[in-house]
Design a protein around this motif. Structure first.
Motif, PDB file in Angstrom:
ATOM      1  N   ILE A 137     -15.517   8.265  -8.090  1.00 25.20           N
ATOM      2  CA  ILE A 137     -14.398   7.653  -8.656  1.00 25.20           C
ATOM      3  C   ILE A 137     -13.061   7.558  -7.845  1.00 25.20           C
ATOM      4  O   ILE A 137     -12.528   6.572  -7.553  1.00 25.20           O
ATOM      5  N   ILE A 138     -13.039   8.771  -7.066  1.00 21.43           N
ATOM      6  CA  ILE A 138     -11.844   8.926  -6.202  1.00 21.43           C
ATOM      7  C   ILE A 138     -12.225   9.110  -4.845  1.00 21.43           C
ATOM      8  O   ILE A 138     -13.236  10.042  -4.805  1.00 21.43           O
ATOM      9  N   THR A 139     -11.765   8.607  -3.927  1.00 17.97           N
ATOM     10  CA  THR A 139     -12.138   8.592  -2.391  1.00 17.97           C
ATOM     11  C   THR A 139     -11.058   9.079  -1.548  1.00 17.97           C
ATOM     12  O   THR A 139      -9.816   8.374  -1.683  1.00 17.97           O
ATOM     13  N   GLY A 140     -10.952  10.204  -0.964  1.00 13.77           N
ATOM     14  CA  GLY A 140      -9.932  10.610  -0.350  1.00 13.77           C
ATOM     15  C   GLY A 140      -9.938   9.999   1.253  1.00 13.77           C
ATOM     16  O   GLY A 140     -10.915   9.660   1.959  1.00 13.77           O
ATOM     17  N   VAL A 141      -8.683   9.780   1.596  1.00 15.20           N
ATOM     18  CA  VAL A 141      -8.480   9.052   3.047  1.00 15.20           C
ATOM     19  C   VAL A 141      -7.570  10.022   3.752  1.00 15.20           C
ATOM     20  O   VAL A 141      -6.371  10.325   3.390  1.00 15.20           O
ATOM     21  N   ASP A 142      -8.240  10.519   4.947  1.00 13.69           N
ATOM     22  CA  ASP A 142      -7.612  11.378   5.886  1.00 13.69           C
ATOM     23  C   ASP A 142      -6.880  10.713   6.812  1.00 13.69           C
ATOM     24  O   ASP A 142      -7.247  10.305   7.927  1.00 13.69           O
ATOM     25  N   ASP A 143      -5.517  10.328   6.523  1.00 12.98           N
ATOM     26  CA  ASP A 143      -4.742   9.616   7.343  1.00 12.98           C
ATOM     27  C   ASP A 143      -3.714  10.732   7.951  1.00 12.98           C
ATOM     28  O   ASP A 143      -2.462  10.388   8.527  1.00 12.98           O
ATOM     29  N   GLY A 144      -3.652  11.869   8.099  1.00 19.08           N
ATOM     30  CA  GLY A 144      -2.945  12.961   8.513  1.00 19.08           C
ATOM     31  C   GLY A 144      -2.148  13.427   7.389  1.00 19.08           C
ATOM     32  O   GLY A 144      -1.668  14.863   7.484  1.00 19.08           O
ATOM     33  N   ARG A 145      -1.884  12.923   6.190  1.00 16.62           N
ATOM     34  CA  ARG A 145      -1.399  13.446   5.155  1.00 16.62           C
ATOM     35  C   ARG A 145      -2.082  13.682   3.642  1.00 16.62           C
ATOM     36  O   ARG A 145      -2.046  14.703   2.867  1.00 16.62           O
ATOM     37  N   GLY A 146      -2.975  12.619   3.841  1.00 17.57           N
ATOM     38  CA  GLY A 146      -3.692  12.471   2.405  1.00 17.57           C
ATOM     39  C   GLY A 146      -3.359  11.341   1.584  1.00 17.57           C
ATOM     40  O   GLY A 146      -2.288  11.184   1.244  1.00 17.57           O
ATOM     41  N   GLY A 147      -4.422  10.257   1.628  1.00 26.44           N
ATOM     42  CA  GLY A 147      -4.493   9.219   0.563  1.00 26.44           C
ATOM     43  C   GLY A 147      -5.502   8.967  -0.056  1.00 26.44           C
ATOM     44  O   GLY A 147      -6.546   9.856   0.009  1.00 26.44           O
ATOM     45  N   PHE A 148      -5.755   8.129  -1.189  1.00 23.95           N
ATOM     46  CA  PHE A 148      -6.508   7.819  -2.375  1.00 23.95           C
ATOM     47  C   PHE A 148      -6.825   6.632  -2.647  1.00 23.95           C
ATOM     48  O   PHE A 148      -5.915   5.743  -2.724  1.00 23.95           O
ATOM     49  N   ASP A 149      -8.015   6.209  -2.879  1.00 21.54           N
ATOM     50  CA  ASP A 149      -8.470   5.045  -3.410  1.00 21.54           C
ATOM     51  C   ASP A 149      -9.312   5.206  -4.763  1.00 21.54           C
ATOM     52  O   ASP A 149     -10.166   6.076  -4.832  1.00 21.54           O
TER      53      ASP A 149
END
Length: 303
Positions: free
Chosen positions: A191-203
């Protein structure tokens, strides 16, 4: 041969005709009636035991009224009972006192605060005065919610993660910068996918929006030391709407909870929390009711 039946010869072959005539019933003698002499009530019989019983003038009791118990010698007038069922007029009924009006308490009208809505393509800023926004059912169920942190290069120590609870009751965290990049852990379609952009994002995949119960976005420092929180958290919808939350009002702390999301009858409600936490990620999760998460240390949950 004459036709007289009395002179006809006997017929031995007809035995039932031996008697020529039917016997006549004889009258039953009746007993003579016994005459009873009349009783003369005017005569006086001899008194017995010395008592004089005068039956010459019998008297009947007076039933015109109730018996009087007055022994003073004056006979009161008979009382007449009124059995009328007419209730239209009151008779000898004391009039009620003046009506007392109870004071009517005027209750103040209930104050209902309507949630703000985000129009397609619009921009909305959450603040302490207006901390809440409600997405429509289309914004909560079509496409994805994209959550990103926009911070300057000077704030290189800041990291972000999220804690969540799904409808099954399972709770855990997603922290892309520490290797936890999906939630629920081990799900074929997260349901939640983490995005490692240096700080942390979520879809957040809104095709599974019914399975997500609640979620909070927390921040922490990589070094564990208190620091300032410059920057902005943004949430974008599929229709082009954008929600912004400034972090400048946070004091210097080692952790914080900045944003919460709740599923209210199929609609996502986002709220600005801006709650500083002087502790670890575990302390931030416990402060917001994620008690079912097991922990290896202050930053690593146990799945």
């Amino acid at each position: 041969m004459n036709g007289d039946p009395h002179s006809a010869p006997a017929r031995p072959d007809l035995t039932f005709l031996r008697r020529r005539t039917r016997p006549r019933p004889q009258p039953t003698p009746q007993a003579a009636p016994v005459s009873t002499p009349p009783v003369d009530y005017t005569r006086r019989s001899a008194p017995q035991s010395g008592a004089d019983l005068d039956l010459s003038a019998p008297s009947s009791p007076d039933l015109s009224g109730p018996p009087s118990l007055d022994l003073s010698g004056d006979e009161p007038a008979p009382q007449v009972l009124d059995l009328s069922l007419d209730l239209s007029a009151t008779k000898d009924v004391p009039s009620p006192g003046p009506a007392i009006d109870s004071p009517r308490v005027e209750r103040p009208p209930r104050r209902v605060r309507a949630w703000r809505r985000l129009a397609a393509g619009d921009r909305l800023v959450l603040s302490a005065q207006h901390p809440t926004v409600a997405l429509t059912r289309i914004q909560s169920g079509v496409g994805a919610l994209t959550i990103r942190s926009l911070c300057p290069e000077s704030a290189a120590d800041l990291r972000f993660g999220c804690a969540y609870t799904v409808r099954s009751g399972k709770s855990s965290t997603v922290s892309p910068t520490t290797g936890r990049t999906a939630g629920p852990t081990g799900a074929h379609s997260p349901i939640i996918t983490g995005v490692d952009d240096g700080r942390g994002g979520f879809d957040i995949d809104l095709r599974q929006c019914r399975d997500l119960d609640r979620l909070v976005i927390y921040g922490f420092t990589r070094s564990g030391a208190p620091t300032a929180w410059p920057g902005t958290i943004t949430v974008a919808t599929a229709g082009g709407g954008r929600i912004e939350l400034a972090l400048n009002d946070l004091p210097e702390t080692a952790g914080c909870v900045v944003l919460s999301l709740f599923n209210v009858h199929g609609q996502f409600v986002l709220r600005s929390e801006m709650c500083p936490i002087n502790g670890t990620v575990r302390d931030a999760c416990l402060a917001f009711g994620f008690d079912d998460i097991g922990w290896i240390d202050g930053y690593t949950p146990l799945d």
